[in-house]
Design a protein around this motif. Structure first.
Motif, PDB file in Angstrom:
ATOM      1  N   SER A 113       0.807  -1.224   0.000  1.00  0.00           N
ATOM      2  CA  SER A 113       0.000   0.000   0.000  1.00  0.00           C
ATOM      3  C   SER A 113       0.839   1.274   0.000  1.00  0.00           C
ATOM      4  O   SER A 113       0.288   2.367  -0.114  1.00  0.00           O
ATOM      5  N   GLU A 114       2.147   1.146   0.121  1.00  0.00           N
ATOM      6  CA  GLU A 114       3.006   2.324   0.262  1.00  0.00           C
ATOM      7  C   GLU A 114       3.165   3.090  -1.045  1.00  0.00           C
ATOM      8  O   GLU A 114       3.083   2.527  -2.145  1.00  0.00           O
ATOM      9  N   GLY A 115       3.442   4.375  -0.909  1.00  0.00           N
ATOM     10  CA  GLY A 115       3.777   5.205  -2.049  1.00  0.00           C
ATOM     11  C   GLY A 115       5.234   5.052  -2.415  1.00  0.00           C
ATOM     12  O   GLY A 115       6.007   4.378  -1.730  1.00  0.00           O
ATOM     13  N   ILE A 116       5.625   5.720  -3.475  1.00  0.00           N
ATOM     14  CA  ILE A 116       6.955   5.487  -4.021  1.00  0.00           C
ATOM     15  C   ILE A 116       8.079   6.021  -3.138  1.00  0.00           C
ATOM     16  O   ILE A 116       9.132   5.392  -2.992  1.00  0.00           O
ATOM     17  N   LEU A 117       7.875   7.162  -2.496  1.00  0.00           N
ATOM     18  CA  LEU A 117       8.956   7.749  -1.704  1.00  0.00           C
ATOM     19  C   LEU A 117       9.317   6.898  -0.483  1.00  0.00           C
ATOM     20  O   LEU A 117      10.512   6.680  -0.220  1.00  0.00           O
ATOM     21  N   PRO A 118       8.345   6.404   0.302  1.00  0.00           N
ATOM     22  CA  PRO A 118       8.715   5.527   1.416  1.00  0.00           C
ATOM     23  C   PRO A 118       9.442   4.261   0.972  1.00  0.00           C
ATOM     24  O   PRO A 118      10.364   3.801   1.650  1.00  0.00           O
ATOM     25  N   ILE A 119       9.055   3.712  -0.170  1.00  0.00           N
ATOM     26  CA  ILE A 119       9.710   2.497  -0.647  1.00  0.00           C
ATOM     27  C   ILE A 119      11.142   2.793  -1.082  1.00  0.00           C
ATOM     28  O   ILE A 119      12.080   2.052  -0.757  1.00  0.00           O
ATOM     29  N   ILE A 120      11.344   3.887  -1.809  1.00  0.00           N
ATOM     30  CA  ILE A 120      12.702   4.286  -2.195  1.00  0.00           C
ATOM     31  C   ILE A 120      13.563   4.473  -0.959  1.00  0.00           C
ATOM     32  O   ILE A 120      14.716   4.030  -0.903  1.00  0.00           O
ATOM     33  N   THR A 121      13.000   5.124   0.049  1.00  0.00           N
ATOM     34  CA  THR A 121      13.732   5.365   1.292  1.00  0.00           C
ATOM     35  C   THR A 121      14.175   4.058   1.931  1.00  0.00           C
ATOM     36  O   THR A 121      15.311   3.942   2.425  1.00  0.00           O
ATOM     37  N   LYS A 122      13.304   3.060   1.935  1.00  0.00           N
ATOM     38  CA  LYS A 122      13.646   1.775   2.543  1.00  0.00           C
ATOM     39  C   LYS A 122      14.757   1.070   1.775  1.00  0.00           C
ATOM     40  O   LYS A 122      15.618   0.405   2.382  1.00  0.00           O
ATOM     41  N   PHE A 123      14.756   1.189   0.462  1.00  0.00           N
ATOM     42  CA  PHE A 123      15.834   0.592  -0.321  1.00  0.00           C
ATOM     43  C   PHE A 123      17.149   1.334  -0.106  1.00  0.00           C
ATOM     44  O   PHE A 123      18.205   0.706   0.060  1.00  0.00           O
ATOM     45  N   LEU A 124      17.089   2.651  -0.102  1.00  0.00           N
ATOM     46  CA  LEU A 124      18.305   3.438   0.120  1.00  0.00           C
ATOM     47  C   LEU A 124      18.902   3.146   1.493  1.00  0.00           C
ATOM     48  O   LEU A 124      20.132   3.106   1.650  1.00  0.00           O
ATOM     49  N   TYR A 125      18.050   2.932   2.475  1.00  0.00           N
ATOM     50  CA  TYR A 125      18.507   2.632   3.829  1.00  0.00           C
ATOM     51  C   TYR A 125      19.333   1.349   3.853  1.00  0.00           C
ATOM     52  O   TYR A 125      20.251   1.201   4.663  1.00  0.00           O
ATOM     53  N   GLN A 126      19.019   0.426   2.949  1.00  0.00           N
ATOM     54  CA  GLN A 126      19.761  -0.831   2.873  1.00  0.00           C
ATOM     55  C   GLN A 126      20.961  -0.745   1.936  1.00  0.00           C
ATOM     56  O   GLN A 126      21.636  -1.753   1.689  1.00  0.00           O
ATOM     57  N   GLY A 127      21.230   0.439   1.404  1.00  0.00           N
ATOM     58  CA  GLY A 127      22.355   0.602   0.494  1.00  0.00           C
ATOM     59  C   GLY A 127      22.044   0.229  -0.936  1.00  0.00           C
ATOM     60  O   GLY A 127      22.956   0.058  -1.760  1.00  0.00           O
ATOM     61  N   MET A 133      15.924  -0.937  -6.916  1.00  0.00           N
ATOM     62  CA  MET A 133      14.529  -1.082  -6.512  1.00  0.00           C
ATOM     63  C   MET A 133      13.638  -1.465  -7.694  1.00  0.00           C
ATOM     64  O   MET A 133      12.833  -2.399  -7.605  1.00  0.00           O
ATOM     65  N   VAL A 134      13.785  -0.758  -8.808  1.00  0.00           N
ATOM     66  CA  VAL A 134      12.935  -1.023  -9.973  1.00  0.00           C
ATOM     67  C   VAL A 134      13.250  -2.393 -10.570  1.00  0.00           C
ATOM     68  O   VAL A 134      12.342  -3.146 -10.943  1.00  0.00           O
ATOM     69  N   ALA A 135      14.528  -2.737 -10.632  1.00  0.00           N
ATOM     70  CA  ALA A 135      14.908  -4.032 -11.197  1.00  0.00           C
ATOM     71  C   ALA A 135      14.442  -5.177 -10.311  1.00  0.00           C
ATOM     72  O   ALA A 135      13.882  -6.172 -10.799  1.00  0.00           O
ATOM     73  N   LEU A 136      14.641  -5.058  -9.006  1.00  0.00           N
ATOM     74  CA  LEU A 136      14.243  -6.126  -8.093  1.00  0.00           C
ATOM     75  C   LEU A 136      12.727  -6.287  -8.042  1.00  0.00           C
ATOM     76  O   LEU A 136      12.219  -7.400  -7.872  1.00  0.00           O
ATOM     77  N   SER A 137      12.006  -5.194  -8.219  1.00  0.00           N
ATOM     78  CA  SER A 137      10.548  -5.284  -8.263  1.00  0.00           C
ATOM     79  C   SER A 137      10.084  -6.129  -9.443  1.00  0.00           C
ATOM     80  O   SER A 137       8.975  -6.664  -9.437  1.00  0.00           O
ATOM     81  N   GLY A 138      10.943  -6.267 -10.450  1.00  0.00           N
ATOM     82  CA  GLY A 138      10.613  -7.087 -11.605  1.00  0.00           C
ATOM     83  C   GLY A 138      10.429  -8.550 -11.278  1.00  0.00           C
ATOM     84  O   GLY A 138       9.903  -9.317 -12.099  1.00  0.00           O
ATOM     85  N   SER A 139      10.835  -8.963 -10.077  1.00  0.00           N
ATOM     86  CA  SER A 139      10.578 -10.351  -9.662  1.00  0.00           C
ATOM     87  C   SER A 139       9.081 -10.613  -9.540  1.00  0.00           C
ATOM     88  O   SER A 139       8.651 -11.771  -9.494  1.00  0.00           O
ATOM     89  N   HIS A 140       8.279  -9.547  -9.504  1.00  0.00           N
ATOM     90  CA  HIS A 140       6.827  -9.720  -9.460  1.00  0.00           C
ATOM     91  C   HIS A 140       6.274 -10.237 -10.785  1.00  0.00           C
ATOM     92  O   HIS A 140       5.068 -10.435 -10.915  1.00  0.00           O
ATOM     93  N   THR A 141       7.155 -10.449 -11.751  1.00  0.00           N
ATOM     94  CA  THR A 141       6.722 -11.087 -12.989  1.00  0.00           C
ATOM     95  C   THR A 141       6.340 -12.540 -12.746  1.00  0.00           C
ATOM     96  O   THR A 141       5.700 -13.176 -13.584  1.00  0.00           O
ATOM     97  N   ILE A 142       6.747 -13.088 -11.600  1.00  0.00           N
ATOM     98  CA  ILE A 142       6.267 -14.393 -11.156  1.00  0.00           C
ATOM     99  C   ILE A 142       5.653 -14.196  -9.771  1.00  0.00           C
ATOM    100  O   ILE A 142       5.949 -13.239  -9.084  1.00  0.00           O
ATOM    101  N   GLY A 143       4.797 -15.085  -9.392  1.00  0.00           N
ATOM    102  CA  GLY A 143       4.213 -14.994  -8.064  1.00  0.00           C
ATOM    103  C   GLY A 143       2.849 -14.337  -8.053  1.00  0.00           C
ATOM    104  O   GLY A 143       2.348 -13.835  -9.063  1.00  0.00           O
ATOM    105  N   VAL A 144       2.247 -14.347  -6.879  1.00  0.00           N
ATOM    106  CA  VAL A 144       0.880 -13.873  -6.705  1.00  0.00           C
ATOM    107  C   VAL A 144       0.802 -12.895  -5.545  1.00  0.00           C
ATOM    108  O   VAL A 144       1.707 -12.785  -4.734  1.00  0.00           O
TER     109      VAL A 144
END
Length: 269
Positions: A113-127, A133-144
């Motif tokens: 349910s999060e917006g884009i800025l909080p999600i970017i922040t969480k990825f940046l926090y992990q380095g 973020m955009v590339a890893l989100s591509g894993s949603h090409t599989i799964g439900v």
């Protein structure tokens, strides 16, 4: 992993998701609250028994050497390959943590349910970068995804064909439905690791708000360009996904010194 994916292609997505959440820490005990019951994980993560099976086989041949963290990283890589995705070289030598953090699992993991800025922040926090973020989100090409996580979207401003939207609403009613009903995040090729996920975002059909925000949010200038690139260039997506998976797999090692667990569900006694 080959046996698991052949028996059910969805097992590939389950293992990749486990690696993302890095949740294979331990179950709750009398003295320790594990991470499985954290909001982003509860009723969401599956595939633990597959890792258990692999760990048991490895321990029988090579006891006390290969960590659960390495097993999970390798299994996620192999799962991706088995459903048509890219391969990459693994860095090994991870240790398993002796602790868990329910609080950090709740605060650090992105939620649908999060917006884009909080999600970017969480990825940046992990380095990890916005590109990661955009590339890893591509894993949603599989799964439900679970009905609970997309119900608000399909009864709001959701762009989709009438027949597809009707199907989604029929299985996930606005009220009184089963929150655990699932729908593929890639409704075109749900069991194939490809770039159709990004093409779906171009049409405004991303099932999760957090996915669609990468293309549709006016705040996502950089993410929109990356979605466009990966939608039109599958090789660029595969290349970056492999690089980003390596980066994610090396975020950190166990801060408590770590160990090689005998069972992935519990710390060693």
């Amino acid at each position: 992993m080959e046996c698991a994916v052949l028996s059910d292609p969805r097992n590939a997505a389950k293992i990749v998701r486990l690696h993302f959440h890095d949740c294979f820490v331990q179950d709750d005990t009398i003295t320790l609250q594990g991470e499985k019951s954290a909001t982003p994980n509860v009723d969401s993560l599956k595939g633990f028994e597959i890792i258990d099976s692999i760990k048991n086989k490895v321990e029988s041949d090579c006891p006390g050497v290969v960590s659960c963290a390495d097993i999970l990283a390798i299994a996620a890589r192999d799962s991706t390959v088995l459903v048509g995705g890219p391969d990459w070289e693994m860095y090994l030598g991870r240790k398993d943590s002796k602790t868990a953090s329910y609080e950090l699992a709740n605060s650090n993991l992105p939620v649908p349910s999060e917006g884009i800025l909080p999600i970017i922040t969480k990825f940046l926090y992990q380095g990890l970068s916005v590109t990661d973020m955009v590339a890893l989100s591509g894993s949603h090409t599989i799964g439900v995804a679970r009905c609970q996580n997309y119900r608000a979207r399909i009864y709001g401003d959701y762009t989709a064909s009438e027949s597809y939207l009707n199907d989604l609403r029929a299985s996930c009613p606005a009220a009184g439905g089963d929150d655990d009903t699932v729908a593929p995040m890639d409704n075109v090729t749900p069991n194939l690791f490809d770039n159709s996920y990004y093409q779906i975002l171009l049409r405004g059909e991303g099932l999760l708000n957090s996915d669609q925000e990468m293309y549709s949010s006016f705040l996502g200038v950089q993410t929109k360009q990356l979605v466009l690139q990966y939608a039109h260039d599958p090789l660029a997506f595969f290349h970056q996904f492999a690089q980003s998976m390596v980066a994610m797999g090396n975020i950190t090692n166990a801060v408590d010194g770590g160990e090689v667990r005998r069972s992935c569900r519990f710390v060693n006694t």
